[in-house]
Design an enzyme around this catalytic site. Structure first.
Site, short mmCIF file in Angstrom:
data_model
loop_
_atom_site.label_atom_id
_atom_site.label_comp_id
_atom_site.label_asym_id
_atom_site.label_seq_id
_atom_site.Cartn_x
_atom_site.Cartn_y
_atom_site.Cartn_z
N LYS A 1 4.02 -3.78 9.71
CA LYS A 1 2.42 -3.81 9.32
C LYS A 1 2.37 -5.35 9.06
O LYS A 1 2.81 -5.85 7.89
CB LYS A 1 2.23 -2.81 8.44
N ASP B 1 9.68 -2.28 7.32
CA ASP B 1 8.33 -2.98 7.29
C ASP B 1 8.61 -4.13 7.68
O ASP B 1 9.52 -4.95 7.65
CB ASP B 1 7.48 -2.97 5.85
N MET C 1 -2.02 -9.68 -1.41
CA MET C 1 -2.61 -9.64 -0.41
C MET C 1 -3.89 -10.24 -0.32
O MET C 1 -5.01 -9.86 0.10
CB MET C 1 -2.97 -8.08 0.06
N1 SAH Z 1 5.70 -3.99 -2.25
C1 SAH Z 1 5.63 -5.21 -2.20
C2 SAH Z 1 4.20 -5.89 -2.02
C3 SAH Z 1 3.40 -5.49 -0.73
S1 SAH Z 1 1.83 -5.95 -0.26
C4 SAH Z 1 6.21 -5.95 -3.55
O1 SAH Z 1 6.22 -5.09 -4.42
O2 SAH Z 1 6.16 -7.31 -3.61
C5 SAH Z 1 2.19 -7.30 0.51
C6 SAH Z 1 1.74 -8.65 -0.47
O3 SAH Z 1 2.84 -8.66 -1.28
C7 SAH Z 1 1.54 -9.86 0.35
O4 SAH Z 1 0.52 -9.84 1.17
C8 SAH Z 1 2.02 -10.91 -0.56
O5 SAH Z 1 0.76 -10.91 -1.33
C9 SAH Z 1 2.83 -10.20 -1.38
N2 SAH Z 1 4.17 -10.79 -1.03
C10 SAH Z 1 5.46 -10.03 -0.34
N3 SAH Z 1 6.32 -10.59 -0.54
C11 SAH Z 1 6.11 -12.11 -0.91
C12 SAH Z 1 6.87 -13.28 -0.95
N4 SAH Z 1 8.10 -13.39 -0.50
N5 SAH Z 1 6.14 -14.41 -1.45
C13 SAH Z 1 4.69 -14.23 -1.78
N6 SAH Z 1 4.23 -13.11 -1.77
C14 SAH Z 1 4.53 -11.88 -1.28
#
Ligand code: SAH
Length: 501
Positions: free
Chosen positions: A56, A34, A171
């Site tokens: 995405k 991704d 998100m």
């Molecule tokens: N599976 C991922 C989440 C995916 S949804 C997890 O467990 O972290 C995508 C959202 O994750 C983004 O919109 C943001 O809100 C958050 N996110 C992912 N990586 C991030 C990061 N390094 N710092 C802050 N937010 C993050």
């Protein structure tokens, strides 16, 4: 039969990959990943692996979920063993991992789930914010602010407001004002701490800490912060007075050659800084002296000592040995001197204990202490493997004292080209510039002079490793802001922390 591994890549910092994830991404034949997986993790994947970027991004889905599901099933029918489906954070947290698992199960495909560290916990943690804390927060709730319609999801806001724990919205950058308003209307105090945690665990991480009330302006646009979490709760206060990762938000230029930059880069990043790599030279084997080198290496018994003055010299020397079909046993007739701790470490990693190292790491001390240390009656000459452009100070001082020297110009330094704008942007955005060798300084100035950008160097604090590098900086009328007390990466990084505190 293929197995599809649904693997969590963690929140960004490659050091937060699990051992299982690392093992799988370095051995899989195919990886489907991704946009959220950090480039630093993609770099760990061997070049022979077949990669699918189904990236995405918020608002711009490049491949729809059903297409990704179909792709996984199709790939699993190929004659491969391991297919990794790599996702940011944890594969089962807001990542369609459950859906992909069901599709694989229905298609009768073998699969395995490899959890990862989810951003909601790791990103606050990198800012010293624990999601629970005795007497402050007894729960944490992870939610997504995203919905198909673009409206706020239909949560029981009163229940959320009553929980009194930590709320973590994924998100949610477009919904920050509406989330804040909904929580205040549901009974949350407008003074409740709230924070936007952006790009957590990467060198670009930022924390925007305010109160809930200060996040209610619907006009404010936070989309430039993605990916980011919106975190609400008293625990955010624990960030105040944070002492970990003291270089967070600082940009520090590393001028070392690319192949050498990683230790300094890693040390800076471990303290939270962003390392801007600006190598000025590339080293390469000096082909012109190939025959001389090879015959010299076969006759090392002619020399009493070999002087190594840099880790580069060690590296090119051993590469030349290998090239000549020899190994470290060829050094047996000689004693070995090393100019400093980094050179010694480089020798030690090749099984060589230096016989001599001066107490200060520059040519003068090296020559003076060596002359004291050794007896004049050593008639055999000293071999000095070095760069073709190396300083002549050391051989000159030694020769003057009656020690014959033989310089072996093993490698050359070739300048790297940059565009003017690229240079200007890097230098003007940085908080510090580091230089670990006088040649790095001279090459940088040469580069800047060509574009008439030397002024920028006067405005930027410079941190150097060693007196010799400091002298090189002074030769351009600039006083280094900082000279590391010892010629080691740790000392350099520690003094930077001290200086930027
Ligand atoms: N599976 C991922 C989440 C995916 S949804 C997890 O467990 O972290 C995508 C959202 O994750 C983004 O919109 C943001 O809100 C958050 N996110 C992912 N990586 C991030 C990061 N390094 N710092 C802050 N937010 C993050």
């Amino acid at each position: 039969m293929s197995t599809v591994y649904l693997v969590g890549a963690g929140p960004g910092d490659p050091k937060l990959l699990t051992r299982r994830a690392y093992e799988l991404i370095t051995t899989a034949e195919i990886i489907v990943y991704d946009a959220l997986v950090s480039p630093r993790i993609i770099e760990l994947i061997p070049p022979t692996t077949r990669l699918y970027n189904v990236g995405k991004r918020y608002g711009a889905h490049s491949m729809k979920q059903p297409e990704i599901n179909a792709l996984l099933v199709e790939l699993a029918s190929e004659d491969v063993k391991k297919i990794v489906r790599l996702k940011g954070g944890d594969p089962f947290v807001f990542a369609h991992g459950g859906e992909e698992m069901q599709v694989l199960r229905e298609a009768g495909i073998r699969y395995e789930i490899v959890p990862g560290i989810t951003a909601g916990l790791a990103a606050p943690a990198y800012f010293d914010i624990p999601v629970t804390h005795r007497a402050v927060s007894r729960s944490f709730t992870c939610l997504t602010a995203h919905s198909e319609s673009g409206e706020l999801p239909d949560f029981d806001w009163t229940a959320l407001a009553k929980l009194g724990g930590t709320l973590i919205f994924y998100m949610g950058v477009r919904q920050i004002a509406s989330i804040s308003q909904a929580l205040i209307e549901a009974g949350c105090d407008a003074s409740t701490p709230a924070a936007l945690v952006s790009r957590g665990t990467t060198p670009q991480q930022t924390l925007l800490a305010r109160t809930l009330g200060e996040f209610t302006d619907a006009e404010e646009d936070f989309t430039a912060y993605t990916p980011a979490l919106f975190v609400i709760g008293e625990v955010i206060r624990l960030n105040e007075g944070s002492t970990s990762r003291p270089l967070t938000g600082k940009k520090i230029i590393v001028t070392r050659a690319r192949h050498q930059a990683s230790s300094l880069q890693e040390a800076l990043e471990a303290e939270g800084a962003e390392a801007l790599l600006l190598p000025t030279i590339e080293l390469s084997t000096n082909q012109e002296v190939a025959t001389e080198v090879s015959s010299c290496l076969r006759e090392l018994y002619r020399y009493g000592w070999i002087f190594f003055t840099s880790p580069n010299a060690v590296e090119f020397f051993f590469a030349a040995l290998r090239e000549a079909g020899l190994d470290s046993r060829a050094l047996a007739p000689c004693r070995i001197a090393s100019l400093g701790p980094m050179t010694s470490a480089s020798l030690l990693s090749r099984g060589i204990q230096p016989d001599f190292m001066p107490s200060a790491y520059h040519a003068k001390a090296f020559a003076a202490e060596f002359i004291q240390h050794s007896s004049k009656c050593e008639a055999k000459p000293i071999l000095l493997p070095a760069s073709a452009l190396a300083h002549d100070d050391l051989p000159r001082l030694l020769e003057e004292a009656g020690y014959p020297c033989h310089r072996l110009p093993l490698y050359t330094n070739n300048p790297i080209h940059y565009e003017q704008e690229e240079l200007r942007a890097t230098l003007s955005s940085a908080d510090y510039l580091t230089a670990c060798s006088s040649s790095a300084v001279h090459h940088l100035v040469e580069l800047l002079e060509a574009y008439q950008l030397t002024e920028l160097l006067h405005e930027l604090p410079i941190a150097v490793l060693g007196e010799q590098t400091a002298e090189a900086v002074r030769s351009y009328g600039i006083e280094p802001q900082l000279i590391a007390p010892q010629a080691t990466i740790t000392a350099l990084v520690d003094s930077l922390i001290e200086s930027l505190r």
